[in-house]
Motif scaffolding. Structure first.
Motif, PDB file in Angstrom:
ATOM      1  N   PRO A   1       2.426   0.995   9.659  1.00  0.00           N
ATOM      2  CA  PRO A   1       1.178   1.749   8.864  1.00  0.00           C
ATOM      3  C   PRO A   1       0.310   2.432   9.552  1.00  0.00           C
ATOM      4  O   PRO A   1      -0.407   1.886  10.467  1.00  0.00           O
ATOM      5  N   SER A   2      -0.226   3.614   9.274  1.00  0.00           N
ATOM      6  CA  SER A   2      -1.247   4.139   9.962  1.00  0.00           C
ATOM      7  C   SER A   2      -2.783   4.080   9.259  1.00  0.00           C
ATOM      8  O   SER A   2      -2.730   3.903   7.913  1.00  0.00           O
ATOM      9  N   THR A   3      -3.458   3.936   9.971  1.00  0.00           N
ATOM     10  CA  THR A   3      -5.019   3.761   9.336  1.00  0.00           C
ATOM     11  C   THR A   3      -5.393   4.671   8.485  1.00  0.00           C
ATOM     12  O   THR A   3      -5.116   5.957   8.587  1.00  0.00           O
ATOM     13  N   GLY A   4      -5.765   4.482   7.181  1.00  0.00           N
ATOM     14  CA  GLY A   4      -6.064   5.578   6.197  1.00  0.00           C
ATOM     15  C   GLY A   4      -4.987   5.605   5.269  1.00  0.00           C
ATOM     16  O   GLY A   4      -5.180   6.415   4.228  1.00  0.00           O
ATOM     17  N   ALA A   5      -3.912   5.324   5.676  1.00  0.00           N
ATOM     18  CA  ALA A   5      -2.745   5.413   4.792  1.00  0.00           C
ATOM     19  C   ALA A   5      -2.867   4.439   3.466  1.00  0.00           C
ATOM     20  O   ALA A   5      -3.256   3.495   3.526  1.00  0.00           O
ATOM     21  N   ALA A   6      -2.309   4.863   2.255  1.00  0.00           N
ATOM     22  CA  ALA A   6      -2.156   3.894   1.261  1.00  0.00           C
ATOM     23  C   ALA A   6      -1.063   3.010   1.442  1.00  0.00           C
ATOM     24  O   ALA A   6       0.136   3.412   2.281  1.00  0.00           O
ATOM     25  N   LEU A   7      -1.107   1.604   1.099  1.00  0.00           N
ATOM     26  CA  LEU A   7      -0.135   0.896   1.219  1.00  0.00           C
ATOM     27  C   LEU A   7       0.043   0.040   0.132  1.00  0.00           C
ATOM     28  O   LEU A   7      -1.041  -0.721  -0.336  1.00  0.00           O
ATOM     29  N   ALA A   8       1.077  -0.393  -0.156  1.00  0.00           N
ATOM     30  CA  ALA A   8       1.492  -1.207  -1.528  1.00  0.00           C
ATOM     31  C   ALA A   8       2.038  -2.588  -0.821  1.00  0.00           C
ATOM     32  O   ALA A   8       2.917  -2.529   0.158  1.00  0.00           O
ATOM     33  N   LEU A   9       1.619  -3.762  -1.213  1.00  0.00           N
ATOM     34  CA  LEU A   9       2.146  -4.975  -0.715  1.00  0.00           C
ATOM     35  C   LEU A   9       2.783  -5.954  -1.877  1.00  0.00           C
ATOM     36  O   LEU A   9       2.482  -5.702  -3.187  1.00  0.00           O
ATOM     37  N   ALA A  10       3.616  -6.684  -1.646  1.00  0.00           N
ATOM     38  CA  ALA A  10       4.353  -7.566  -2.467  1.00  0.00           C
ATOM     39  C   ALA A  10       4.222  -9.058  -1.890  1.00  0.00           C
ATOM     40  O   ALA A  10       4.507  -9.160  -0.766  1.00  0.00           O
ATOM     41  N   TRP A  11       4.019  -9.949  -2.937  1.00  0.00           N
ATOM     42  CA  TRP A  11       4.391 -11.300  -2.086  1.00  0.00           C
ATOM     43  C   TRP A  11       4.601 -12.166  -3.390  1.00  0.00           C
ATOM     44  O   TRP A  11       4.538 -11.775  -4.494  1.00  0.00           O
TER      45      TRP A  11
END
Lengths: 283, 269, 375
Positions: C352-362
Motif C-alpha cells: 500500500p502506498s502512503t496516503g492511500a485508503a486502506l481497509a483492514l480485517a481481523w
C-alpha cells in the motif's frame, strides 16, 4: 595543535616540574648520594665499613635483631589484620567506610603519640598491668615495656593499618559472586574460603607482608622508646653513630645497607601489586 | 538463617569477634590517652579518679611547651606553602604533559615515601650542618617539604585527573588566556583537592619527629621533639595532654579533609 | 537420547507463596508455581520484576520472608545453598580465575570427594557436552566470554544436579552468539532431561527456549503458560505489551456476545468484537490488543478466510517503515486511534502506498480485551 605549540606546551610543563625536582634533587637525591660516597670513603676509597658491618658480631646482632623483630611484627600484623580486612571487605561499602575511620585515625596520628600511648599502657604500673592484676590474671606485673614484647606491640600498633589497607584493597576486588558460585557447587563456608577466597587474596597477603616488613626494618622511634638494651635496631644504630659516636661514615654505610634492603623489598612489592591485576578475570 | 541464605555458625562469630577485638586494639589507646589526659591524679590511671585540666594547664602554661607549639606551627605552615605550590605545579605537568620519562619522574617525586625516614633525616642533617643551619625553622620546613611533596603530588594528581579538561578548553575558546583559564576555571574546581593536599602537608610536617630530631637546635624544638626528649627522661603526665593536643590536630585535619571531599565533586559531567 | 546413567530425569520444583521483602520494599510477592520435572521453565520480566530474587530464593542465596521452595517434595528453606545440590549458572559467569578450566569443572566433584579417576572421566564428559574438549589447561583469562560461559555450564552440570538454575546467562554475549547458545542450551537440556529454571528479560529468548514461561511484574507472576498461550492469549495488557508487539485501542463495552465474546465501541465509533478472560459489563472501559500481523488488508485473500464475523475498519496509510524482511505501516483510524500492521516484503506483493485508503480485517479471536482504569 602545531608542533611549535606542542613544544611550547612541553616546555611549559617541564618548567612547572622544575621547582619540585630541583628541591628534591638538592635536598634529597644529592644528600643520598652524599651518604653513599661517605660510606665508601675512609682515608681512601674502601669497603672496610661494610666489612665492619658484616663481620663484627655486635653489628651482625643488630642486623639479625632487626630482621627478627620485623619478621615477628609482620607475622602478628598479618594474623590480626587478615580477619579485620576480611570482615571489612565483605560488608557493604558504607558500613566499611564508617569502620575505616577507626583505622584511619590512628594511622594519621603521630608515631610519637601512638608510641607514648603504649608506654602508658604497658608500664609496670601501667593500665594493662593494673587491670590484669585486678582481674587476678597475674600475680605480679608483667614486664611488657623496655623489652622485645613492648617493641613488637608498639610496632604492630603502628604498622597494622598498612597491612589492613593493603589486604582490604585486594579483597575488595574479589568478586563475591565467586564465593557464591562455590557454594552453589556444594562447597561449605570453610571450603569456599580455603579454595576460592584465600588463593585470590594471596597478592594482598604478599604485598601486605612485604610492605610491613620493609617499613619495620627502618623503624626508629618505637624501638628506641619501648625497647630494652638488647633490642637495638639498625635505625637506632644509625642515629647513635651520627649523634653520639659521630662516626658519620659508618652511619652512612649502615644507611646504605638499610636502603638497599628497602629498595629490593619495594621492587618485589611493585611486582606483586601488578601481579594481582592478572587475577582480575572477567566476572 | 541469615538473609543471604548462610547459617551464622561459630566460625563466623569467632572471625567477627576477632575483627572487633582488633578494631578495639586500634582505637583504644587513642581514646585512653584522651581520657587519661584529663586525670586529676598525679599518675595516669584509667579510669581517672577525678577529672581536671591540670596537665593541660601545665602544658600550655610552660613557656618551653608553648614555644614548641609555635615552632611546630611555623614549620608546618611553611611546609604547607612550599609543598603545595611545588606539588601542584608538578602534578599539573605530570597529568597534562606528554613527555618521555614520566615514570622515572614519578618515581623520583614519590621516592621520599619509600626511603626510610631515618636515612632522609641524616642526609638532610649532613647537608644543613655544612651551612650551620641546624635549629633553623627554614631548614626544617625544607626538610619536611621533601616528605610532604609525594603526598601533595598524589592527591593533586588524583584531583586533576578527575577534572574535565574540556572546561578549560571552553574557557580558552571564549577568549581567556591560559593563565586566566587556570585561575578562574581550573583552580576553583580543584580547590577542595588543593586544600586537602595542603592540610595533609601541614599534618605531615606537624607530626614529623625524625627530621626535626636531627635538625632541631637547643632553643628551637618542635612539639614532637620536645615530647621525645621528655619521654627519654621520664613519663611525665603532661605528655598525655600534649598527645591529646596532637590527636586533636590530626582529627581536625582529617575532618576538614573529609568535609572538603564531600563538597569536592562539583565537576559537572 | 536416554539420560546418562544415574540420572532419572530432573526434579519437580514447587514454589509456594514465596515472598521476599527488603524493609518496606516488596521484591517478590506471593509467587506460587509448579515446574514439571525435566522441563525448561523461564521467569520472564523487566528489571525489578523480582525474577532474579525468586531464583535466588530457589538457589538459597536469599532467605524467603515467607513461603518455601520444594524440590521433589523436600522443603529447602532450612538448607544453605551448598546443601541444596542445585546447579547454577550466573550472569557474570563466576568462573574461578585462579583455576584452570579442568580445575574449575572438577571443583564440585572434589568437594564431594569423588575418586580421582571418576573426576577425570566426568570432567571430560562435561567438557564434551559444552564442546570445550582440549581446553583443560587454559586459564579463564585466556578464554572469550562465550567460552567462559560454557565452562560455567560444564561446571554446574558435572555433578549431575537434578535442577539447573540460570540467571540471565547470555546477557553479556553478542546477538549472534546468543542465538547460537540458546539452541545449544536447549539441546543440552533435552539431552540430559534436567529441570531448568531460567531467568531473562529477553522475551524472544523466553519464547524460543521455554516449555513454559511465567511473566513477572513488580514481584508478582502475571501469567504462566506455554509460549503460544502467552503470545496468542495474553491475560493482561502488560503481558500483551511485554511479549511481542501489540496495537492498543481504547474502547467501551457495548454488549456481551456469546462464549466470552464482547462487542465494543472505540472512541471514534468503530465497533468490533473481542475476547476477554473474565466477565465484563456494558459500559466498562477496556483496552483492546491486536498483534500487528493479525491485521490483514481487506482485499487480500487472507481476509476472506476470516469469515463473516471478522472485524473490519477503514483507515489511511500514514507512514511506511522498511525493516528489511517486513515493512511496517502506520494506519490512522481517525478518532479511533492508529494501528501498526506488518507485511512481509515478498516477491510480487503490492505494498500500500502512503496516503492511500486502506481497509483492514481481523479476527475477534485475535482481539484481547483488558479492563481499563478510566483515566
Amino acid at each position: 595543535m602545531t608542533s611549535v605549540e606542542e613544544r611550547r606546551e612541553q616546555r611549559r610543563h617541564l618548567l612547572a616540574l622544575a621547582p619540585a625536582l630541583v628541591v628534591l634533587t638538592v635536598l634529597f637525591v644529592y644528600p643520598l648520594l652524599g651518604i653513599v660516597t661517605r660510606s665508601v670513603y675512609k682515608s681512601g676509597y674502601t669497603l672496610d665499613l661494610y666489612r665492619q658491618i658484616f663481620r663484627v658480631p655486635v653489628y651482625l646482632q643488630v642486623l639479625g635483631g632487626t630482621f627478627k623483630v620485623s619478621a615477628l611484627v609482620t607475622l602478628v600484623c598479618l594474623l590480626l589484620g587478615y580477619p579485620l580486612a576480611y570482615v571489612l571487605a565483605t560488608r557493604r561499602p558504607r558500613t566499611a567506610q564508617l569502620l575505616m575511620i577507626i583505622i584511619v585515625l590512628p594511622f594519621f596520628t603521630s608515631i610519637i603519640v601512638r608510641t607514648y600511648a603504649w608506654m602508658v599502657l604497658l608500664g609496670r604500673n601501667g593500665i594493662v598491668n593494673e587491670y590484669l592484676m585486678a582481674l587476678h590474671l597475674t600475680a605480679a606485673p608483667l614486664p611488657l615495656l623496655y623489652n622485645q614484647a613492648g617493641v613488637v606491640i608498639g610496632m604492630t600498633y603502628v604498622l597494622l593499618p598498612y597491612m589492613i589497607l593493603t589486604l582490604y584493597s585486594v579483597m575488595r576486588g574479589i568478586d563475591p559472586g565467586l564465593v557464591r558460585a562455590a557454594h552453589s557447587l556444594g562447597a561449605s563456608r570453610l571450603q569456599a574460603f580455603r579454595r576460592v577466597f584465600l588463593p585470590l587474596s594471596l597478592p594482598g597477603i604478599a604485598g601486605g607482608t612485604l610492605l610491613v616488613f620493609i617499613l619495620s626494618l627502618g623503624f626508629f622511634i618505637t624501638p628506641a622508646l619501648m625497647g630494652g638494651p638488647g633490642d637495638m635496631m639498625i635505625a637506632m644504630l644509625i642515629e647513635r653513630e651520627v649523634e653520639i659516636t659521630l662516626n658519620w661514615a659508618f652511619a652512612s654505610a649502615l644507611a646504605v645497607v638499610l636502603l638497599a634492603l628497602t629498595l629490593v623489598g619495594f621492587v618485589g612489592y611493585n611486582r606483586i601489586v601488578r601481579l594481582e591485576r592478572i587475577f582480575e578475570g572477567r566476572g | 538463617m541469615a538473609d543471604d541464605g548462610q547459617r551464622r555458625g561459630p566460625g563466623t562469630v569467632a572471625v567477627a569477634a576477632l575483627a572487633g577485638a582488633v578494631l578495639l586494639f586500634l582505637i583504644a589507646p587513642v581514646i585512653i590517652i584522651l581520657i587519661v589526659s584529663f586525670s586529676g591524679a598525679d599518675y595516669l590511671s584509667f579510669p581517672p579518679p577525678y577529672l581536671s585540666l591540670r596537665w593541660y594547664q601545665r602544658f600550655l602554661g610552660t613557656p618551653s611547651w608553648r614555644q614548641a607549639i609555635v615552632v611546630s606551627t611555623q614549620v608546618a605552615v611553611l611546609t604547607m606553602l612550599f609543598a603545595t605550590a611545588l606539588g601542584l605545579l608538578a602534578a599539573l605537568a605530570l597529568v597534562r604533559g606528554h613527555f618521555r620519562g614520566k615514570g622515572a619522574i614519578y618515581a623520583v617525586l614519590l621516592s621520599p615515601m619509600i626511603v626510610p625516614t631515618i636515612i632522609t633525616a641524616i642526609g638532610l642533617y649532613f647537608f644543613f650542618v655544612r651551612f650551620k643551619a641546624t635549629g633553623s625553622i627554614l631548614a626544617m620546613a625544607l626538610g619536611h617539604t621533601v616528605l610532604a611533596l609525594p603526598v601533595v603530588v598524589i592527591i593533586m594528581a588524583a584531583a586533576l585527573q578527575g577534572f574535565d579538561l574540556r572546561l578549560e578548553h571552553a574557557a580558552l575558546s571564549l577568549g581567556a588566556s591560559r593563565l586566566t583559564a587556570l585561575r578562574r576555571i581550573t583552580l576553583p574546581l580543584i580547590l577542595p583537592g588543593l586544600f586537602s593536599a595542603a592540610l595533609f602537608a601541614f599534618l605531615t610536617s606537624f607530626d614529623e619527629l625524625l627530621i626535626p630530631l636531627f635538625l632541631s637546635g637547643v632553643e628551637v624544638q618542635t612539639l614532637t621533639v620536645r615530647v621525645w626528649n621528655s619521654l627519654v627522661l621520664e613519663v611525665d603526665p603532661t605528655i598525655a595532654a600534649v598527645s591529646s593536643f596532637l590527636i586533636g590536630v590530626t582529627t581536625v585535619v582529617l575532618g576538614a579533609s573529609a568535609l572538603l571531599r564531600g563538597r569536592g565533586d562539583v565537576t559537572p559531567t | 537420547m536416554a539420560p546418562p546413567e544415574g540420572l532419572d530425569g530432573g526434579a519437580e520444583v514447587r514454589l509456594q507463596a514465596l515472598t521476599k521483602t527488603f524493609g518496606p520494599v516488596v521484591a517478590v510477592r506471593d509467587v506460587s508455581v509448579t515446574i514439571d520435572r525435566g522441563s525448561f521453565f523461564t521467569l520472564l520480566g523487566p528489571s525489578g520484576s523480582g525474577k532474579t530474587t525468586t531464583l535466588m530464593m530457589v538457589a538459597g542465596f536469599a532467605h524467603p520472608t515467607s513461603g518455601d521452595v520444594f524440590v521433589d517434595g523436600k522443603p529447602m528453606a532450612a538448607l544453605p545453598p551448598q546443601k541444596r545440590d542445585l546447579g547454577m549458572v550466573f550472569q557474570s559467569y563466576a568462573v574461578f580465575p585462579h583455576l584452570t578450566v579442568y580445575e574449575n569443572v572438577a571443583f564440585p566433584l572434589q568437594i564431594r570427594k569423588a575418586p580421582r579417576l571418576e573426576i577425570v572421566h566426568r570432567v571430560a564428559e562435561a567438557l564434551e557436552l559444552v564442546r570445550l574438549t582440549g581446553y583443560e589447561r587454559r586459564l579463564p583469562r585466556q578464554l572469550s566470554g562465550g567460552e567462559q560461559q560454557r565452562v560455567a555450564l560444564a561446571r554446574a552440570l558435572v555433578f549431575r544436579p537434578r535442577v539447573l538454575l540460570m540467571d540471565e546467562p547470555l546477557g553479556a554475549l553478542d546477538k549472534k552468539l546468543r542465538a547460537h547458545m540458546q539452541l545449544e542450551l536447549k539441546h543440552i537440556q533435552q539431552r540430559l532431561h534436567v529441570t531448568v529454571i531460567y531467568v531473562t528479560h529477553d522475551q524472544e529468548e523466553a519464547l524460543t527456549m521455554s516449555d513454559r514461561v511465567a511473566v513477572m511484574q513488580s514481584g508478582r507472576i502475571e501469567q504462566v503458560g506455554t509460549p503460544a498461550e502467552l503470545y496468542d492469549r495474553p491475560g493482561s495488557r502488560f503481558v500483551a505489551d511485554f511479549l511481542g508487539e501489540s496495537n492498543f485501542l481504547d474502547a467501551v463495552v457495548v454488549a456481551a456476545e456469546h462464549d466470552g465474546r464482547w462487542r465494543c465501541r472505540a472512541a471514534g465509533g468503530l465497533e468490533f468484537s473481542g475476547m476477554a478472560a473474565a466477565a465484563l459489563s456494558a459500559g466498562q472501559p477496556v483496552t483492546a490488543a491486536v498483534r500487528p500481523e493479525k491485521l490483514v488488508p481487506a482485499d487480500e485473500p487472507g481476509a476472506a478466510a476470516l469469515g463473516a464475523s471478522a472485524n473490519t475498519c477503514k483507515g489511511m496509510v500514514e507512514e511506511a517503515i522498511y525493516v528489511g524482511d517486513v515493512t511496517r505501516y502506520r494506519v490512522g483510524l481517525g478518532a479511533d486511534g492508529a494501528v501498526v500492521i506488518k507485511m512481509p516484503n515478498r516477491v510480487g506483493s503490492r505494498p500500500p502506498s502512503t496516503g492511500a485508503a486502506l481497509a483492514l480485517a481481523w479476527s475477534p479471536e485475535d482481539t484481547r480485551l483488558f479492563p481499563r482504569a478510566s483515566a
